[in-house]
Design a protein around this motif. Structure first.
Motif, PDB file in Angstrom:
ATOM      1  N   ARG A  79      -9.843   3.820   3.668  1.00  0.00           N
ATOM      2  CA  ARG A  79      -8.919   4.028   4.802  1.00  0.00           C
ATOM      3  C   ARG A  79      -9.411   5.188   5.677  1.00  0.00           C
ATOM      4  O   ARG A  79      -9.293   5.137   6.893  1.00  0.00           O
ATOM      5  CB  ARG A  79      -7.495   4.312   4.301  1.00  0.00           C
ATOM      6  N   GLN A 109     -12.182   3.912   7.746  1.00  0.00           N
ATOM      7  CA  GLN A 109     -11.663   3.011   8.786  1.00  0.00           C
ATOM      8  C   GLN A 109     -11.038   3.812   9.928  1.00  0.00           C
ATOM      9  O   GLN A 109     -11.183   3.467  11.093  1.00  0.00           O
ATOM     10  CB  GLN A 109     -10.619   2.053   8.201  1.00  0.00           C
ATOM     11  N   ARG A 110     -10.346   4.905   9.546  1.00  0.00           N
ATOM     12  CA  ARG A 110      -9.741   5.766  10.591  1.00  0.00           C
ATOM     13  C   ARG A 110     -10.820   6.383  11.467  1.00  0.00           C
ATOM     14  O   ARG A 110     -10.721   6.374  12.686  1.00  0.00           O
ATOM     15  CB  ARG A 110      -8.905   6.870   9.934  1.00  0.00           C
ATOM     16  N   THR A 127      -4.308   7.087  -1.590  1.00  0.00           N
ATOM     17  CA  THR A 127      -3.662   5.897  -1.036  1.00  0.00           C
ATOM     18  C   THR A 127      -4.013   4.741  -1.964  1.00  0.00           C
ATOM     19  O   THR A 127      -5.190   4.489  -2.218  1.00  0.00           O
ATOM     20  CB  THR A 127      -4.203   5.597   0.377  1.00  0.00           C
ATOM     21  N   GLU A 170       0.859  -1.186   0.000  1.00  0.00           N
ATOM     22  CA  GLU A 170       0.000   0.000   0.000  1.00  0.00           C
ATOM     23  C   GLU A 170       0.891   1.229   0.000  1.00  0.00           C
ATOM     24  O   GLU A 170       1.858   1.283   0.757  1.00  0.00           O
ATOM     25  CB  GLU A 170      -0.881  -0.028   1.251  1.00  0.00           C
TER      26      GLU A 170
END
Ligand code: ADP
Length: 425
Positions: free
Chosen positions: A188, A191-192, A164, A154
């Motif tokens: 992402r 998810q954060r 990303t 990644e």
């Protein structure tokens, strides 16, 4: 008046011409096919000394060569069409696709790849991966795919609001390496947010819950001391409040733990861990619990086990969790065995029980947070977070965790950790 049954001579003529053309084409194809067959026969019959001029029929040869030329032209045309079609398909799909040739230079790149990497159309061709991605991670991913067939990584592109990218590399069966890029920035980000939310909520819950838990504990003690003054039903309810509050405290602690691990927080991986010693120590920690459940703990551990690099307390946590589950889901009189199996590359630790087992559909999901198999739910207890934490810990160590299980017959959970190589990495 026009008779509907009368046939127009023009139509008849047209049909005759069509039939002649079709017949001619079929005849020509048969003759040409024969010519090629004849040529094949001649070549097959005289492989070593070559063809004598006596064997050659110039008409046959001419027809054969013409047919071959036709077929080559058709094949070339079809190949161009396939390449065009592949190009248009690559440009329609939303994922970035790049192919590196045998020298690891870009020789195919679709529109999404140019867009993800912020390049003008066509400008990626001929570049090395590091020139294309401006990130050294990609070199490692490409090399690994070249050696092993598959790799992934990644990278966050260093541009303003750069995406990303999740890059999956696969060796092509024909040539070079395919790199498939997916923009996972939004995933992402969400998810954060989720991790931060759970982290904040758990922090907020921890203090009041700990207070309630302490108060419940005190209440239980006072109720015990009050003797007959507290009716049994009330005492029973106070006891349940304490058990459930403890459960909540444990869940909040595990949630905080999971979010610390997931956020890549401080897992200090500097210990040289002896998994033999750790396995024996974990068994001792669970001895009392196992005795209470009527379960026997056994070990099958070699005298020496090569060390692994990692966080000893975390690996201990994984082992204790697996052992705790194995005992919890075993019947009275059951046996749980811990095995440590070293090999040249890794050390595998397995915990085997002969308990309730896990149905196949559940096996794929038990490593998710909060997931509990139905039977386990009925047994109560547990937060459904232990295996999620275990999986994270093992993966951070570069290992794998898995389960083999049969419903009603038992389960074996095992995890691997790579051994420490000579240079100490
Ligand atoms: P918990 O045990 O706290 O519920 P875990 O994450 O450790 O949470 O386990 C998740 C689920 O996996 C359990 O609820 C149970 O359904 C199943 N499980 C784990 N270990 C075993 C085992 N040894 N035998 C049967 N089921 C198991």
């Amino acid at each position: 008046m026009c008779d509907a049954r009368a046939v127009d001579p023009l139509v008849v003529g047209f049909i005759i011409v069509q039939a002649l053309v079709l017949g001619g084409a079929i005849a020509l194809a048969i003759v040409r096919g024969r010519a090629i067959d004849r040529l094949r026969e001649l070549l097959a019959a005289r492989p070593a000394e070559g063809l004598g001029t006596a064997d050659l029929d110039t008409v046959d040869i001419e027809q054969a060569v013409r047919t071959l030329l036709d077929r080559t032209r058709t094949a070339e045309w079809e190949t161009t069409q396939v390449v065009r079609d592949r190009g248009s398909l690559l440009d329609i799909i939303g994922v970035g696709v790049v192919r590196l040739d045998d020298e690891l230079l870009v020789d195919v790149a679709n529109a999404a790849a140019h867009q993800f990497l912020g390049r003008a159309p066509g400008s990626l061709i001929g570049r090395s991966p590091i020139e294309a991605f401006i990130d050294p991670t990609i070199e490692g991913v490409a090399q690994m795919a070249r050696e092993t067939g598959a790799a992934s990584g990644e990278l966050t592109l260093r541009r303003d609001d750069g995406p990303t990218l999740l890059v999956r590399a696969r060796r092509s069966p024909v040539r070079g390496i395919w790199l498939i890029m997916e923009d996972v920035s939004e995933l992402r980000r969400l998810q954060r947010i989720r991790a931060e939310f759970i982290d904040n909520l758990s922090h907020e819950l921890r203090t009041p819950l700990t207070t309630v838990s302490l108060l419940a504990e005190t209440l239980v003690r006072e109720a015990d001391g009050a003797g007959e003054a507290i009716p049994p039903r009330m005492r029973d309810r106070i006891g349940k409040i304490e058990v459930e509050t403890d459960h909540l405290v444990q869940m909040v602690e595990e949630l905080l733990d999971l979010s610390r691990i997931e956020s890549g927080g401080p897992m200090v991986m500097l210990d040289e861990v002896d998994l033999r010693r750790l396995a024996l120590a974990s068994v001792e920690r669970l001895r009392l619990f196992a005795e209470r459940q009527g379960v026997e703990l056994r070990t099958d551990v070699p005298e020496t086990v090569p060390p692994v690099r990692g966080a000893e307390d975390r690996l201990g946590q994984v082992l204790v969790n697996l052992l705790h589950n194995a005992v919890k889901f075993s019947p009275d009189g059951g046996v749980v065995t811990v095995r440590v199996e070293p090999s040249a590359k890794e050390v595998v630790v397995a915990v085997e029980d002969h308990g309730i087992g896990i149905a196949r559909p559940d096996q794929a999901r038990i490593f998710e947070r909060f997931y509990k198999a139905d039977k386990a739910r009925r047994r109560g207890g547990g937060t459904g977070l232990g295996l999620a934490i275990a999986r994270h810990v093992v993966e951070v160590h570069g290992g794998r965790i898995k389960v083999e299980s049969e419903e009603g017959r038992g389960s074996t959970f095992s995890f691997s950790v790579p051994v420490l190589v000579a240079d100490g990495t």
